[in-house]
Design a protein around this motif. Structure first.
Motif, short mmCIF file in Angstrom:
data_model
loop_
_atom_site.label_atom_id
_atom_site.label_comp_id
_atom_site.label_asym_id
_atom_site.label_seq_id
_atom_site.Cartn_x
_atom_site.Cartn_y
_atom_site.Cartn_z
N ASN A 21 1.42 -1.76 0.18
CA ASN A 21 0.58 0.18 -0.75
C ASN A 21 0.56 0.99 0.07
O ASN A 21 1.41 1.52 1.04
N LEU A 22 1.98 1.48 -1.45
CA LEU A 22 2.56 2.97 -1.42
C LEU A 22 1.54 4.16 -1.11
O LEU A 22 2.31 4.55 -0.65
N ASP A 23 0.56 4.40 -1.38
CA ASP A 23 -0.21 5.76 -0.86
C ASP A 23 -0.35 5.57 0.52
O ASP A 23 -0.32 6.60 1.18
N LYS A 24 -0.36 5.08 0.75
CA LYS A 24 -1.18 5.05 3.21
C LYS A 24 0.52 5.26 2.96
O LYS A 24 0.78 5.64 4.16
N THR A 25 1.79 4.69 2.43
CA THR A 25 3.20 4.72 3.05
C THR A 25 3.34 6.24 2.48
O THR A 25 4.15 6.67 3.33
N GLU A 26 2.98 6.54 1.23
CA GLU A 26 3.68 8.20 1.37
C GLU A 26 2.79 8.92 2.52
O GLU A 26 3.16 10.22 3.02
N LYS A 27 1.64 8.74 2.35
CA LYS A 27 0.75 9.09 3.36
C LYS A 27 1.68 9.59 5.12
O LYS A 27 1.40 10.62 5.49
N MET A 28 1.82 8.24 5.39
CA MET A 28 2.59 7.80 6.83
C MET A 28 3.76 9.29 6.53
O MET A 28 4.05 9.61 7.54
N GLY A 29 4.68 9.30 5.50
CA GLY A 29 6.36 9.71 5.39
C GLY A 29 5.37 11.16 5.20
O GLY A 29 6.09 12.11 6.22
N LYS A 30 4.37 12.07 4.89
CA LYS A 30 3.80 13.07 5.25
C LYS A 30 3.42 13.05 6.65
O LYS A 30 3.81 14.71 7.11
N ASN A 31 3.10 12.63 7.01
CA ASN A 31 2.17 12.68 8.49
C ASN A 31 3.46 13.10 8.97
O ASN A 31 3.77 13.43 10.54
N ALA A 32 4.95 12.05 9.40
CA ALA A 32 5.43 12.50 9.68
C ALA A 32 7.08 13.04 9.92
O ALA A 32 7.08 14.16 10.63
N TYR A 33 6.95 13.97 8.49
CA TYR A 33 6.94 15.15 8.06
C TYR A 33 6.35 16.03 9.23
O TYR A 33 7.24 16.86 9.42
N GLN A 34 4.83 16.79 8.65
CA GLN A 34 4.47 17.42 9.81
C GLN A 34 4.86 16.90 11.13
O GLN A 34 4.31 18.18 12.29
N TYR A 35 4.27 15.73 11.57
CA TYR A 35 4.40 15.86 12.99
C TYR A 35 6.04 16.09 14.24
O TYR A 35 6.26 16.81 14.02
N MET A 36 6.75 16.41 12.68
CA MET A 36 8.20 16.89 13.34
C MET A 36 7.72 18.28 13.40
O MET A 36 8.32 19.10 14.00
N ILE A 37 7.20 18.72 12.46
CA ILE A 37 7.12 20.02 12.07
C ILE A 37 6.66 21.00 13.31
O ILE A 37 7.07 21.94 14.09
N ASP A 38 5.64 19.96 13.80
CA ASP A 38 5.19 19.99 15.23
C ASP A 38 5.68 20.15 16.31
O ASP A 38 5.06 20.74 16.92
N ASN A 39 6.30 19.29 16.10
CA ASN A 39 6.34 18.87 17.64
C ASN A 39 7.82 18.59 18.03
O ASN A 39 8.65 18.27 18.90
N LEU A 40 8.68 18.55 16.73
CA LEU A 40 10.56 18.40 17.36
C LEU A 40 11.03 19.15 16.26
O LEU A 40 12.61 18.44 15.54
N THR A 41 10.72 20.79 16.89
CA THR A 41 11.46 21.89 16.41
C THR A 41 13.06 21.99 16.99
O THR A 41 12.75 21.50 18.62
N TRP A 42 14.22 22.39 16.87
CA TRP A 42 14.99 22.55 17.88
C TRP A 42 14.86 24.44 18.63
O TRP A 42 15.27 23.94 19.84
#
Length: 211
Positions: free
Chosen positions: A172-193
């Protein structure tokens, strides 16, 4: 350890966005489905378990490629690696900063099959490149992944379980790609220096982690 919670501040590992400055898209011309094991190679990183999982992954996805990138002694694993040579890309040396983007860019997901750990800088690095992560639930790894959103936390750490999760994500590559985008957004929202520095300063000067 007998230390009061009021004297402890937990600051998550921030994202390595500076490595992804020239990274703009998930698109790739590769004909292989690339999964990545990245970082220094030590026994506790569980690479042997991942290599044992590869035949079960290849059975479902003959076009899969496991990219192993990092320095470390592979003497005990070289037979398994050579046996899977058609589906292995090995970069067994120290990875320069300028090489990281090229190594990360065309992979679909990262795998951390660790047998034990504290935490990992590989996970926020993956998030910076919009890559989801499969990791075993050891040490603090489970705290770095939002299950089913930014990746998957698996237990126990055995080859069969790893292969099942990898196969599911490759189907399910579409879902995998969506999880990648979620990961990036999670980093922006929670994991900034900036967030890390703010939490540390507030704790030192105010004795509080409230923002």
């Amino acid at each position: 350890k007998g230390i009061s919670k009021s004297n402890i501040v937990v600051i998550p590992h921030a994202g390595f966005t500076f490595y992804a400055d020239q990274y703009h898209t998930n698109n790739s011309n590769t004909v292989k489905k690339i999964i990545l094991f990245f970082g220094r190679i030590d026994k506790y990183k569980g690479l042997e378990i991942l290599l044992d999982a590869m035949p079960m992954i290849i059975e479902k996805h003959p076009d899969v490629l496991l990219r192993i990138a990092g320095n470390g002694d592979l003497q005990d694993l070289i037979f398994k690696i050579e046996k899977l040579h058609d589906n292995i890309e090995l970069i067994n040396r120290w990875i320069k900063d300028c090489e990281i983007a090229d190594i990360m860019r065309d992979c679909l997901l990262l795998i951390l099959p660790y047998t034990h750990a504290t935490q990992s800088g590989v996970i926020p690095l993956a998030y910076a490149f919009q890559k989801p992560v499969i990791a075993t639930n050891v040490g603090g790894l489970g705290e770095q992944i939002v299950e089913g959103v930014t990746g998957h936390i698996i237990m126990p750490q055995n080859a069969k379980i790893i292969s099942e999760y990898v196969n599911r994500m490759l189907f399910n590559l579409d879902k995998t790609e969506k999880m990648g985008k979620n990961a990036y957004q999670y980093m922006i929202d929670n994991l900034t220096w900036e967030s890390s520095a703010r939490k540390f300063i507030q704790f030192v000067f105010n004795g509080s982690t409230n923002e």
